[in-house]
Design an enzyme around this catalytic site. Structure first.
Site, PDB file in Angstrom:
ATOM      1  N   TYR A  99       3.084  -7.645  -3.883  1.00 48.05           N
ATOM      2  CA  TYR A  99       4.248  -7.463  -3.022  1.00 48.05           C
ATOM      3  C   TYR A  99       4.376  -8.596  -2.006  1.00 48.05           C
ATOM      4  O   TYR A  99       5.290  -9.402  -2.069  1.00 48.05           O
ATOM      5  CB  TYR A  99       4.141  -6.123  -2.273  1.00 48.05           C
ATOM      6  CG  TYR A  99       4.701  -4.919  -3.002  1.00 48.05           C
ATOM      7  CD1 TYR A  99       4.904  -4.925  -4.380  1.00 48.05           C
ATOM      8  CD2 TYR A  99       5.015  -3.757  -2.308  1.00 48.05           C
ATOM      9  CE1 TYR A  99       5.405  -3.821  -5.036  1.00 48.05           C
ATOM     10  CE2 TYR A  99       5.521  -2.642  -2.959  1.00 48.05           C
ATOM     11  CZ  TYR A  99       5.717  -2.672  -4.323  1.00 48.05           C
ATOM     12  OH  TYR A  99       6.216  -1.566  -4.965  1.00 48.05           O
ATOM     13  N   SER A 100       3.446  -8.676  -1.034  1.00 48.31           N
ATOM     14  CA  SER A 100       3.574  -9.613   0.084  1.00 48.31           C
ATOM     15  C   SER A 100       3.548 -11.059  -0.387  1.00 48.31           C
ATOM     16  O   SER A 100       2.857 -11.404  -1.346  1.00 48.31           O
ATOM     17  CB  SER A 100       2.442  -9.395   1.086  1.00 48.31           C
ATOM     18  OG  SER A 100       2.510  -8.117   1.659  1.00 48.31           O
TER      19      SER A 100
ATOM     20  N   GLU B   2       2.022   6.276  -0.785  1.00 44.45           N
ATOM     21  CA  GLU B   2       0.859   5.881   0.005  1.00 44.45           C
ATOM     22  C   GLU B   2       0.442   6.952   1.002  1.00 44.45           C
ATOM     23  O   GLU B   2      -0.613   6.862   1.605  1.00 44.45           O
ATOM     24  CB  GLU B   2       1.138   4.559   0.736  1.00 44.45           C
ATOM     25  CG  GLU B   2       1.201   3.382  -0.209  1.00 44.45           C
ATOM     26  CD  GLU B   2       1.330   2.058   0.523  1.00 44.45           C
ATOM     27  OE1 GLU B   2       0.606   1.113   0.183  1.00 44.45           O
ATOM     28  OE2 GLU B   2       2.169   1.971   1.446  1.00 44.45           O
TER      29      GLU B   2
ATOM     30  N   SER C 275      -4.964  -7.098  -2.423  1.00 46.71           N
ATOM     31  CA  SER C 275      -6.257  -6.419  -2.464  1.00 46.71           C
ATOM     32  C   SER C 275      -6.765  -6.290  -3.899  1.00 46.71           C
ATOM     33  O   SER C 275      -6.011  -5.917  -4.803  1.00 46.71           O
ATOM     34  CB  SER C 275      -6.141  -5.023  -1.840  1.00 46.71           C
ATOM     35  OG  SER C 275      -5.730  -5.102  -0.502  1.00 46.71           O
TER      36      SER C 275
END
Length: 384
Positions: free
Chosen positions: A117-118, A234, A150
């Site tokens: 994503y980021s 989440e 991550s």
């Protein structure tokens, strides 16, 4: 410090405790541990109705499993991104072929996932995605960079938010792609060393990586809707398990405060009590939203604001109650060897990122302001 639990099936909780006591090896290889969990049916609880998971478990039983796992000395999970983020997204938006292909390996602990994503320059602004996916005859050619990814160094696959419509802006023209990581020369993973000395996050470079056409979830151009749906997963069961770990960390800080005498300071004592009370509030909020739907658009943002700031303040307390001793490491530090940190020092340093990763506090407040309170939208800068 007793944290308490929701009412649950005690027979099921006893089964969980018995299995963990018999099988947990704290130093076990994380990938082999995922296979152990999968073989015993502990991954994908509650998926069995669709034929993709292992055990059938009620929502309360899923909470019982997550809490007992958090209380155990079991290794950190490498498969939680696939299990808790990708899998429910596929169940909600994936085709029957995508579910049949990807859910069983997640449930078996055979395939690990990371989240693309980021991006550099976009930070927590997910709509600022620049990674591009160009349509080819048999799929897509993906080029761009993701950051703070991550477990990318362990992952077999990455779900990637990419721009599939040239010239599109913001949340338009995005697609949710499933990209294999094993593409030498096309996918490169570079670990990011943190000030804790560890490398839990990574940079990921896609240089013409291939994604098959049938591995677009929700259809081309619908990536924003799918990505927002994933972020909603989440919260819930995994959040409750996270809070068990928080409670154990708080217990260690309280014990340190008693041992050092810091608890005699009324200011420190008030801060410790406040941490305990806020943790209870977080638990009640998580229970309130457990099983919630998209009708609560601000729930994930509220939860992130609550736990991010709380955990960061706990890290500050962890070193405060130890006084000057908190600046001394558990082993001699030298330029020739990596420095070591004890649990309190690691908590303090790592928690500095809690209010940034997963969406910064500023972004979460903007989401709440615009989508929940209905305030005027924040002006967006013109992209160059």
């Amino acid at each position: 410090m007793e944290f308490g639990s929701v009412p649950e099936d005690e027979v099921f909780r006893g089964e969980v405790r018995e299995w963990l006591d018999a099988h947990v090896e704290p130093d076990a290889d994380r990938r082999s541990w995922e296979r152990t969990l999968g073989a015993a049916g502990w991954i994908g609880l509650g998926w069995a109705e669709g034929g993709y998971g292992n055990r059938t478990a009620t929502l309360t039983q899923q909470v019982a499993w997550a809490e007992e796992y958090a209380r155990s000395t079991a290794p950190p999970r490498s498969g939680h991104i696939g299990e808790n983020l990708l899998a429910p997204t596929l169940i909600a938006h994936g085709s029957s072929e995508q579910k049949a292909r990807f859910l069983p390996p997640v449930a078996a602990g055979e395939e690990l996932w990371c989240q693309g994503y980021s991006e550099p320059g976009a930070g927590s602004d997910l709509a600022g995605v620049r990674t591009a996916a160009v349509r080819e005859e048999d799929g897509y050619r993906v080029s761009g960079q993701k950051i703070w990814t991550s477990l990318a160094h362990e992952a077999d696959w990455c779900f990637v938010l990419a721009r599939t419509e040239p010239g599109s802006r913001r949340h338009h023209g995005l697609s949710f792609l499933l990209v294999p990581m094993d593409q030498p020369g096309r996918v490169e993973v570079r670990p990011i060393r943190q000030m804790t000395g560890t490398s839990d996050f990574n940079e990921v470079f896609f240089d013409g990586a291939h994604a098959r056409a049938e591995h677009v979830v929700g259809g081309e151009g619908n990536g924003w809707r799918v990505a927002m749906s994933l972020l909603g997963f989440e919260r819930g069961v995994s959040t409750l398990a996270q809070q068990i770990g928080f409670a154990e960390e708080l217990g260690r800080v309280v014990r340190d405060a008693v041992r050092t005498g810091a608890v005699d300071d009324p200011v420190v004592r008030e801060r410790l009590v406040r941490q305990w009370a806020e943790l209870r509030v977080m638990r009640w909020n998580a229970l309130r939203t457990l099983g919630g739907t998209a009708a609560e658009p601000g729930a994930p943002s509220v939860a992130k604001l609550l736990w991010g700031g709380w955990h960061q303040r706990l890290g500050e307390l962890a070193v405060l109650v130890r006084g000057a001793a908190a600046s001394v490491g558990p082993a001699d530090w030298s330029a020739a060897a990596p420095y070591e940190l004890d649990a309190a020092q690691h908590l303090f340093l790592f928690s500095r990122a809690d209010t940034v990763y997963g969406g910064s506090d500023q972004v979460q407040r903007t989401i709440i302001a615009e989508r929940v309170l209905g305030l005027p939208r924040e002006p967006k800068g013109v992209e160059s």
